[in-house]
Design an enzyme around this catalytic site. Structure first.
Site, PDB file in Angstrom:
ATOM      1  N   LYS A   1      40.690  48.490  32.962  1.00  0.00           N
ATOM      2  CA  LYS A   1      40.916  48.673  34.406  1.00  0.00           C
ATOM      3  C   LYS A   1      39.774  49.511  34.942  1.00  0.00           C
ATOM      4  O   LYS A   1      39.130  50.259  34.204  1.00  0.00           O
ATOM      5  CB  LYS A   1      42.234  49.414  34.632  1.00  0.00           C
ATOM      6  CG  LYS A   1      42.812  49.235  36.015  1.00  0.00           C
ATOM      7  CD  LYS A   1      43.352  47.831  36.184  1.00  0.00           C
ATOM      8  CE  LYS A   1      44.456  47.739  37.171  1.00  0.00           C
ATOM      9  NZ  LYS A   1      45.341  46.609  36.872  1.00  0.00           N
TER      10      LYS A   1
HETATM   11  N1  GLU Z   1      44.911  43.211  38.570  1.00  0.00           N
HETATM   12  C1  GLU Z   1      45.852  42.358  37.977  1.00  0.00           C
HETATM   13  C2  GLU Z   1      46.818  43.099  37.081  1.00  0.00           C
HETATM   14  O1  GLU Z   1      46.990  44.286  37.186  1.00  0.00           O
HETATM   15  C3  GLU Z   1      45.215  41.177  37.264  1.00  0.00           C
HETATM   16  C4  GLU Z   1      44.253  41.501  36.205  1.00  0.00           C
HETATM   17  C5  GLU Z   1      43.515  40.267  35.688  1.00  0.00           C
HETATM   18  O2  GLU Z   1      43.810  39.167  36.128  1.00  0.00           O
HETATM   19  O3  GLU Z   1      42.660  40.460  34.849  1.00  0.00           O
HETATM   20  O4  GLU Z   1      47.489  42.497  36.287  1.00  0.00           O
END
Ligand code: GLU
Length: 414
Positions: A107
């Site tokens: 993240k």
């Molecule tokens: N931001 C989204 C999540 O927290 C998607 C992450 C992604 O698709 O890599 O799941």
């Protein structure tokens, strides 16, 4: 036991520690649960459209890559801190393992204002990629949209990455369709959540037809979940966003509300009455969907809630204390790593499509998404039935066991 985790403990640490105890983990495994593989902090000096130069802080946390390349969103949000990115990166590791896609968790994002002009947003997005381009890659770490970012931002980022490495669509997911994105990516998180709510409702004998739904946060996830649940016969009785909240016992048409929001704030939506946003959790409803920010539902909110199901559209919207209250009050909580995993699965399909240079055929995406979420739900529900644990603890345990099995299979860290 001492575990290297450079920041102060947060609520996720508390959950991690309780899992360490519950699973009787060794020190090595506890380390794996808590400490990220890599954390990067970058500063981004950017010339803004008003002529000033301002420096923003950017982050990328890569938590665990035992099951595959790191994967996770980039949020552009005021006040974003490294510790928040770290907690969310861990959740991505578990989320990917739970739906059994070959990714690890990551993240990141940038601490920046929410209402930047598009030119400034683009400058920050490009500066971010220029700083982290050697750490990411289609077999290394694949970013995606999150809070404050969207397909447009992903398109700019893909373009910036191409300046360093040549055209590489699989470097990022959630892109515009014109650049190799998946048409269903944007709606997948909310639609997946509606699918899982349908499963949970059936398990508590709650007919979805006429079920009353309250949605906290009407962004991408909340609005698509509302649209899909409305299509399945549910009634959206309350909605909130950062500008306010509304309620209507006869139901709010989510598509009509979305159209209204293109030119006016939520509180002026004619067919509904204004509501204090703090009271949304206490609205008489069957299903509560927290789809705004993390930590928005505390113990006191949980005490006031009148729903039977909580479906976490956001990541970590309920505090552990709220979780305890829900459990005591026999409220089913569909935990974030299951409830909102549809977006990650759609990202996986987009990544596969880019790697094999061939688009999915119509209908394939929907059926694969439903199949995957059903399997994950069954795995979690069966485990919870067997152990008597909450769906959250069951989901974490299923996921953590898969990650540990991958670590062991690699012979790493022994
Ligand atoms: N931001 C989204 C999540 O927290 C998607 C992450 C992604 O698709 O890599 O799941």
């Amino acid at each position: 036991m001492t575990v290297l985790c450079p920041q102060p403990a947060d609520t996720h640490d508390a959950m991690c520690w309780s899992m360490v105890e519950r699973l009787g983990l060794t020190e090595r495994d506890a380390q794996l649960l808590l400490a990220p593989y890599r954390e990067v902090l970058v500063s981004l000096p950017v010339r803004l459209s008003d002529g000033t130069v301002r420096s923003f802080r950017g982050y990328r946390v890569q938590h665990n890559g035992a099951r595959g390349p790191f994967k996770g969103g980039l949020r552009f949000h005021p006040g974003l801190e490294l510790s928040e990115a770290r907690s969310l990166a861990r959740l991505m590791t578990w989320k990917a393992a739970l739906i059994d896609v070959p990714f690890g968790g990551a993240k990141g994002g940038v601490d920046c204002p929410a209402d930047l002009p598009p030119a400034d947003l683009q400058a920050i997005a490009r500066a971010y990629v220029a700083r982290v381009e050697r750490l990411i890659g289609p077999t290394r770490d694949i970013p995606a949209p999150d809070l404050g970012t969207n397909s447009v931002v992903m398109g700019w980022m893909m373009d910036e990455y191409a300046k360093f490495h040549g055209p590489t669509p699989a470097i990022i997911t959630g892109k515009p369709v014109e650049l190799g994105g998946l048409p269903a990516r944007e709606s997948a998180t909310g639609r997946g959540l509606a699918h899982l709510v349908t499963r949970a409702a059936a398990d508590v004998s709650l007919p979805l037809d006429g079920a009353r739904v309250a949605i906290q946060g009407f962004g991408n996830v909340g609005s698509w979940a509302g649209i899909e649940l409305h299509a399945r016969g549910a009634r959206i009785v309350a909605v909130s966003d950062e500008s306010g909240a509304i309620t209507r016992s006869d139901g709010i048409d989510p598509a009509g509300l979305l159209a209204h929001l293109r030119g006016a704030p939520l509180s002026t939506y004619g067919p509904a009455e204004a509501l204090d946003p703090a009271d949304l959790v206490a609205v008489d409803c069957d299903i509560l969907i927290p789809a705004a920010l993390g930590g928005m539902i505390g113990a006191q909110d949980a005490e006031r809630a009148r729903c039977r199901i909580v479906a976490e559209g956001a990541n970590a919207p309920c505090t552990p204390a709220a979780d305890d209250v829900f459990r005591r009050n026999d409220v089913t909580v569909l935990p974030d790593i299951l409830a909102n995993a549809g977006g990650l699965y759609a990202s996986y399909l987009e990544w596969v499509q880019n790697l094999r240079h061939q688009a999915w055929r119509g209908g394939e995406v929907d059926s694969l998404l439903a199949e995957t979420l059903n399997r994950a739900y069954d795995d979690v529900a069966k485990h919870a039935d067997r152990t008597g644990d909450s769906l959250r603890v069951a989901a974490w345990e299923v996921a953590i066991r898969r990650v540990l099995a991958a670590v062991d299979a690699r012979g790493a860290g022994a």
